[in-house]
Design a protein around this motif. Structure first.
Motif, PDB file in Angstrom:
ATOM      1  N   HIS A  56       0.791  -1.234   0.000  1.00 18.48           N
ATOM      2  CA  HIS A  56       0.000   0.000   0.000  1.00 18.48           C
ATOM      3  C   HIS A  56       0.821   1.281   0.000  1.00 18.48           C
ATOM      4  O   HIS A  56       0.287   2.342  -0.317  1.00 18.48           O
ATOM      5  N   GLY A  59       0.742   3.599  -3.087  1.00 20.07           N
ATOM      6  CA  GLY A  59      -0.545   4.249  -3.296  1.00 20.07           C
ATOM      7  C   GLY A  59      -0.791   5.369  -2.300  1.00 20.07           C
ATOM      8  O   GLY A  59      -1.391   6.401  -2.641  1.00 20.07           O
ATOM      9  N   THR A 356      -8.695   3.462  -2.800  1.00 22.29           N
ATOM     10  CA  THR A 356      -7.884   3.116  -1.636  1.00 22.29           C
ATOM     11  C   THR A 356      -8.633   2.152  -0.721  1.00 22.29           C
ATOM     12  O   THR A 356      -8.072   1.154  -0.245  1.00 22.29           O
TER      13      THR A 356
END
Length: 380
Positions: A56, A59, A356
């Motif tokens: 993650h 991002g 997300t």
């Protein structure tokens, strides 16, 4: 199109949302990096820690990049002045951030123990240093930054890098670091189990205590120390074109407390910061990690909101020439620019949030040492 004064307020709120989003989302990545050398005692455990954020972190950088872009587009004078005054501090933060992509990509390419330990400490630097620097920057904003403009609005910064490292700013850096470490500890406890989870819970407790003590101490220092706030004493036209030299500003002991006196409900923000942090630590130790993550995120809202509410409408006060201080009303882009950006944000921000959320949902679940050993050739 919305009127100019309304757009100025909206963009003050939107930039605040982006800063808070960066602290919550990229903050837990940095917090995990800060804790990496301490909560992972073996190579397998450290790979568990890294894999908790490995899918993650790239991002989450969107919040950082978007926040910087929004400041450049919405508040060009803030962007220019900040990079003049905080140039070396910004460079130090960026140099530290370089360790993150390289560390994530290179750490597991070799099985040499010294190689991996070196990159573990590189990831620590990339997680620990930027929050400290950002906190130091906020501490200097609350004290005022020595800059002024000439008649052509060319900015001159009269301070030095070492002046930024004053005691109050360093205290603000400690608060920022503890806040981000708490966020990382709670997230790590949520994604792991066993010994790593217990160590993360302990780290969350100590981080929360340090954050609250520093936060309260900074507030008392602002109120009863020798730090003066700022107040506009001339008439301000919210619809006027940007002109940072068109107002009169004075410094006084009550400057940062005026908004709290006018709107007592604003005191809920520091209470949220304190209560959210302490409850997050307690719930993490009790195993209720998802609720704890929500509360630690709300604590970030409280801490950043406290500073923003105290300073409004100031964005970057000048300690050497208070009348040149930059505010919400006089350091923004044109009406058209703010309007176009507003509608673009209204379209794309929900998409970013949706994507997300989807990514975290798909890759949810605990990461264990057994999984790491079963997938020895994974990227991290």
């Amino acid at each position: 199109m919305l009127d100019y004064p309304t757009l100025k307020i909206i963009w003050w709120l939107l930039v605040g949302v982006l800063l808070i989003g960066f602290a919550i989302m990229d903050g837990h990545d940095m917090g995990v990096g800060t804790l990496l050398p301490f909560v992972g005692k073996t190579d397998d455990e450290r790979r568990v820690v890294i894999n908790s954020v490995g899918m993650h972190w790239e991002g989450n950088q969107v919040w950082f990049i978007t926040g910087g872009g929004a400041i450049f587009a919405a508040w060009p004078l803030i962007y220019a002045t900040a990079f003049s005054g905080f140039y070396w501090a910004m460079m130090a933060a960026l140099w530290a951030l370089f360790f993150r992509p390289v560390g994530f990509k290179y750490r597991s390419l070799l099985k040499d123990a010294q190689w991996r330990r070196s990159w573990d400490w590189g990831l620590f630097v990339g997680g620990f240093v930027p929050p400290v620097i950002f906190g130091v920057a906020f501490g200097n904003l609350l004290q005022g930054v020595p800059f002024h403009f000439n008649e052509l609005l060319m900015v001159s910064y009269t301070g030095s890098f070492w002046e930024l490292l004053n005691p109050f700013a360093l205290l603000a850096g400690i608060v920022s670091s503890a806040m981000i470490t708490l966020q990382g500890a709670v997230y790590l406890a949520h994604r792991t189990e066993g010994a790593i989870q217990r160590r993360a819970g302990t780290a969350a407790l100590w981080s929360a205590v340090l954050m609250v003590l520093g936060f309260v101490g900074a507030g008392l220092w602002l109120r009863y120390g020798n730090i003066l706030g700022y107040a506009i004493t001339s008439v301000v036209d919210p619809a006027a074109l940007p002109n940072p030299l068109g107002k009169t500003v004075e410094r006084n002991a009550d400057g940062w407390w005026i908004n709290y006196a006018k709107q007592p409900l604003l005191w809920l923000l520091p209470l949220l910061g304190i209560a959210g942090a302490l409850l997050a630590a307690v719930l993490t130790r009790a195993g209720r990690t998802l609720t704890a993550f929500v509360l630690s995120s709300l604590a970030i809202v409280g801490v950043i909101g406290t500073a923003g509410a105290a300073m409004f409408p100031f964005l970057m006060p000048s300690s050497s020439h208070p009348d040149a201080s930059l505010t919400v009303w006089d350091s923004v882009s044109s009406h058209l620019t703010l309007g176009v950006m507003f509608w673009a944000t209204l379209i794309f921000m929900p998409l970013i949030i949706f994507y997300t959320g989807w990514a975290y949902r798909v890759m949810r679940g605990k990461i264990t040492v057994e999984q790491i050993r079963a997938n020895d050739h994974s990227a991290y």
